[in-house]
Design an enzyme around this catalytic site. Structure first.
Site, short mmCIF file in Angstrom:
data_model
loop_
_atom_site.label_atom_id
_atom_site.label_comp_id
_atom_site.label_asym_id
_atom_site.label_seq_id
_atom_site.Cartn_x
_atom_site.Cartn_y
_atom_site.Cartn_z
N ASP A 286 47.61 -4.19 87.32
CA ASP A 286 46.65 -3.21 87.81
C ASP A 286 45.62 -3.02 86.71
O ASP A 286 45.93 -2.52 85.64
CB ASP A 286 47.41 -1.90 88.10
N TRP B 298 50.65 5.66 87.21
CA TRP B 298 50.26 4.62 88.18
C TRP B 298 51.30 3.52 88.23
O TRP B 298 51.62 3.02 89.31
CB TRP B 298 48.87 4.07 87.85
N LYS C 159 36.52 3.19 89.06
CA LYS C 159 36.52 3.56 87.65
C LYS C 159 35.37 2.85 86.91
O LYS C 159 34.63 3.46 86.19
CB LYS C 159 37.85 3.21 86.98
C1 LIG Z 1 42.77 5.45 89.74
C2 LIG Z 1 43.85 4.48 89.58
C3 LIG Z 1 44.67 4.10 90.66
C4 LIG Z 1 44.54 4.69 92.04
O1 LIG Z 1 43.43 4.24 92.69
P1 LIG Z 1 43.17 4.60 94.23
O2 LIG Z 1 42.02 3.73 94.57
O3 LIG Z 1 42.86 6.07 94.27
O4 LIG Z 1 44.39 4.28 94.99
C5 LIG Z 1 45.64 3.16 90.42
N1 LIG Z 1 45.81 2.61 89.22
C6 LIG Z 1 45.05 2.97 88.16
C7 LIG Z 1 45.29 2.33 86.84
C8 LIG Z 1 44.04 3.90 88.32
O5 LIG Z 1 43.29 4.26 87.27
#
Ligand SMILES: *Cc1c(COP(=O)(O)O)cnc(C)c1O
Length: 360
Positions: free
Chosen positions: A171, A101, A195
């Site tokens: 993030d 990511w 998540k």
């Molecule tokens: C799942 C995830 C993403 C991607 O998320 P989307 O909503 O599918 O774009 C980005 N960063 C992390 C840390 C993730 O776990």
């Protein structure tokens, strides 16, 4: 009704109490005679939903008044572009590459300016967090970017990088609300909600007000400009109304659970059950260095691909689902987000013990 123990990395398990409440309110939300899905985003009823969701998140995270909370669309990945477009004033940013990511965010940022990889743990399949105490931070960096919890590899920052005075952008898609966060350590925090918080599609951005500017890169789409969204309280266009409503219910659930301090205790207890077993097992091994282990995502292997596959198959049949590891790591991964009950982890460990005994 047969609910499984769902260890999916995302979209993932949500609190049963929230799903039940959503079901109860499906046909008639609080006497409105309609579902939240059916109501105008400009209505008084919906205004209360989004305002309460924001206030509950502010309460939970102790978000200071000089930060805006934006409920947006496009998932976490959309922010990989929005962040450089909005925050790169000098056209420079430093990225710490701790997994896929972070790497995706870094590659996206290269389209808009000079993105530097100032540290990486790619050399050991991202199984650790690099030493970030003295990074070669660029003098003109507009921000330093981290992925706070690495969903795929199961690592997390126990200590934030020394950004040498630069703004930190994080993030937190896979560990938001899992423990307290000092929001003022960051210029911007964002998280895709699927998540730990709600249905896929919603992404929340918590941004310090002085970083919301009008003079962003000139090609920045109106929708991706934080100023557009901030000036319109996330209602510039139709927001993901129903998703935001579910996020709001989850915020209330976390409050009822005792807030983020209590979530941390709950999550540490759960993770310890699994990690202690991995450390004592002769068959199963964790793939991450101990100091950097995530509370949320726990990858593990047997060292034998056939045995891994047998385990996943038998676990699935026994009601422990979505344990197959990410294709880049192999083996297994148990994601044990806020809504995973302790019982789920205890029962999984018992199942692993029985499997080990039967296959020794
Ligand atoms: C799942 C995830 C993403 C991607 O998320 P989307 O909503 O599918 O774009 C980005 N960063 C992390 C840390 C993730 O776990």
């Amino acid at each position: 009704m047969a609910r499984v123990f769902n260890f999916s990395a995302g979209p993932s398990v949500l609190p049963e109490a929230v799903l039940k409440q959503a079901a109860d309110e499906m046909m008639d939300y609080k006497g409105s005679g309609m579902s939240v899905m059916e109501m105008s985003h400009r209505s008084k009823v919906y205004d209360n939903i989004i305002k309460e969701a924001e206030q509950d998140l502010r309460d939970l995270m102790n978000i200071p008044d000089n930060y805006k909370v934006l409920f947006l669309q496009g998932g976490a990945s959309q922010q990989f572009a929005a962040i450089p477009m909005n925050l790169m004033k000098n056209g420079v940013a430093d990225y710490i590459i701790t997994g896929q990511w972070a790497k995706k965010a870094y590659e996206e940022a290269q389209k808009y300016g000079k993105a530097n990889a100032v540290a990486s743990s790619a050399d050991k399949t991202f199984s650790y967090i690099p030493d970030c105490s003295d990074l070669p931070i660029s003098e003109d960096a507009d921000y330093v970017y981290i992925c706070h919890n690495n969903t795929i590899y199961g690592t997390t920052y126990k200590k934030l990088p020394d950004t040498k005075g630069k703004i930190l952008v994080a993030d937190m898609s896979s560990d938001i609300l899992s423990q307290p966060v000092n929001v003022s350590d960051y210029g911007l925090i964002f998280f895709g909600v699927q998540k730990n918080v709600g249905p896929a599609g919603v992404v929340v951005v918590i941004i310090r007000e002085d970083l919301i500017r009008d003079d962003v890169m000139e090609f920045t789409p109106t929708m991706l400009k934080y100023k557009t969204q901030a000036d319109n309280d996330s209602l510039y266009n139709t927001p993901p109304c129903y998703g935001i409503y579910i996020c709001g219910l989850v915020f209330k659930w976390v409050k009822e659970m005792g807030g983020l301090e209590a979530m941390k205790v709950h999550n540490e207890k759960k993770a310890a059950i699994l990690y202690d077993f991995l450390d004592s097992s002769k068959m199963f091994k964790g793939t991450v260095v101990k100091e950097d282990r995530s509370l949320m995502n726990v990858p593990f292997v047997t060292g034998n691909e056939e045995l891994d596959a047998k385990f996943v198959k038998e676990a699935t049949a026994a009601g422990f689902v979505n344990l197959k590891g990410h294709r880049t790591v192999g083996g297994m991964r148990a994601s044990i987000y806020n809504a995973m009950p302790i019982e789920g982890v205890e029962k999984l460990v018992q199942f692993m013990k029985d499997f080990e005994a039967a296959n020794a």
